[in-house]
Scaffold this motif. Structure first.
Motif, short mmCIF file in Angstrom:
data_model
loop_
_atom_site.label_atom_id
_atom_site.label_comp_id
_atom_site.label_asym_id
_atom_site.label_seq_id
_atom_site.Cartn_x
_atom_site.Cartn_y
_atom_site.Cartn_z
N UNK A 126 0.83 -1.21 0.00
CA UNK A 126 0.00 0.00 0.00
C UNK A 126 0.86 1.25 0.00
N UNK A 127 2.04 1.19 0.62
CA UNK A 127 2.95 2.35 0.55
C UNK A 127 3.22 2.74 -0.89
N UNK A 128 3.56 1.76 -1.71
CA UNK A 128 3.86 2.05 -3.12
C UNK A 128 2.61 2.50 -3.86
N UNK A 129 1.51 1.82 -3.63
CA UNK A 129 0.26 2.15 -4.33
C UNK A 129 -0.21 3.57 -3.99
N UNK A 135 6.44 12.96 -2.54
CA UNK A 135 7.72 13.04 -1.82
C UNK A 135 7.62 12.36 -0.45
N UNK A 136 6.41 12.18 0.06
CA UNK A 136 6.20 11.48 1.34
C UNK A 136 6.76 10.06 1.28
N UNK A 137 6.75 9.48 0.11
CA UNK A 137 7.24 8.11 -0.07
C UNK A 137 8.68 7.95 0.40
N UNK A 138 9.47 9.00 0.29
CA UNK A 138 10.87 8.94 0.73
C UNK A 138 11.00 8.71 2.23
N UNK A 139 9.98 9.05 3.00
CA UNK A 139 10.01 8.84 4.45
C UNK A 139 9.67 7.40 4.83
#
Length: 173
Positions: A126-129, A135-139
């Motif tokens: 779900x993180x990837x989806x 940019x939150x994904x980098x955290x």
């Protein structure tokens, strides 16, 4: 999809559902929350019912969160806190090895959760989806994943022990 993504998925699902099963058992297994609360009281985690509820809920939420790969460093931090408290309150006097009920298993569960938070939940999460285009994904992986999972986990576990843990007095029989 790569073998890497499938490998991380396997780790997340097995580790997460194993932890969720422990929480489910605290809620609904033999003795239920009342039995778990009595056990927590007897080891010095008082009030026992409060800690039974917190532990069972955290085990289920962290387990499911890791299994689906949602905000992965947060459930990984839950693993660290849970395993630190379990290792300290239950397993520490028994040494390292699990065959003597030591803290080896606690270390492995916490380390694998932190490892997953560090490398990331992978494309089958779900993180990837939900977050891969922001940019939150980098955290949610890399150094931030490590710092968040380990930092919050240690803070939570040490805090819980410092505030609530009162080991029972040893009696000579």
């Amino acid at each position: 999809m790569t073998a890497y993504d499938v490998g991380v998925l396997i780790l997340r699902v097995v580790l997460g559902l194993t932890m969720a099963a422990h929480g489910y058992n605290k809620f609904f297994g033999p003795g239920g929350l009342k039995g778990t609360a009595g056990w927590f009281d007897s080891m010095g985690m008082k009030p026992g019912m409060f800690h039974a509820r917190v532990a069972a809920t955290t085990e289920m939420a962290a387990g499911i969160g890791l299994a689906v790969g949602l905000l992965t460093p947060i459930p990984a931090a839950g693993f660290v806190a849970l395993m630190l408290v379990a290792a300290w309150t239950v397993h520490k006097p028994n040494g390292f090895f699990i065959v003597k009920e030591g803290w080896e298993y606690n270390l492995v569960l916490a380390a694998v959760a932190v490892g997953i938070a560090t490398i990331g939940a992978g494309k089958l999460s779900l993180d990837h989806l939900l977050f891969s285009s922001s940019s939150f994904y980098d955290l949610l992986h890399g150094w931030w994943g490590l710092v968040i999972s380990l930092g919050l986990g240690l803070l939570g576990g040490i805090g819980q022990l410092a505030i609530f843990y009162r080991p029972p007095a040893k009696t000579d029989a």
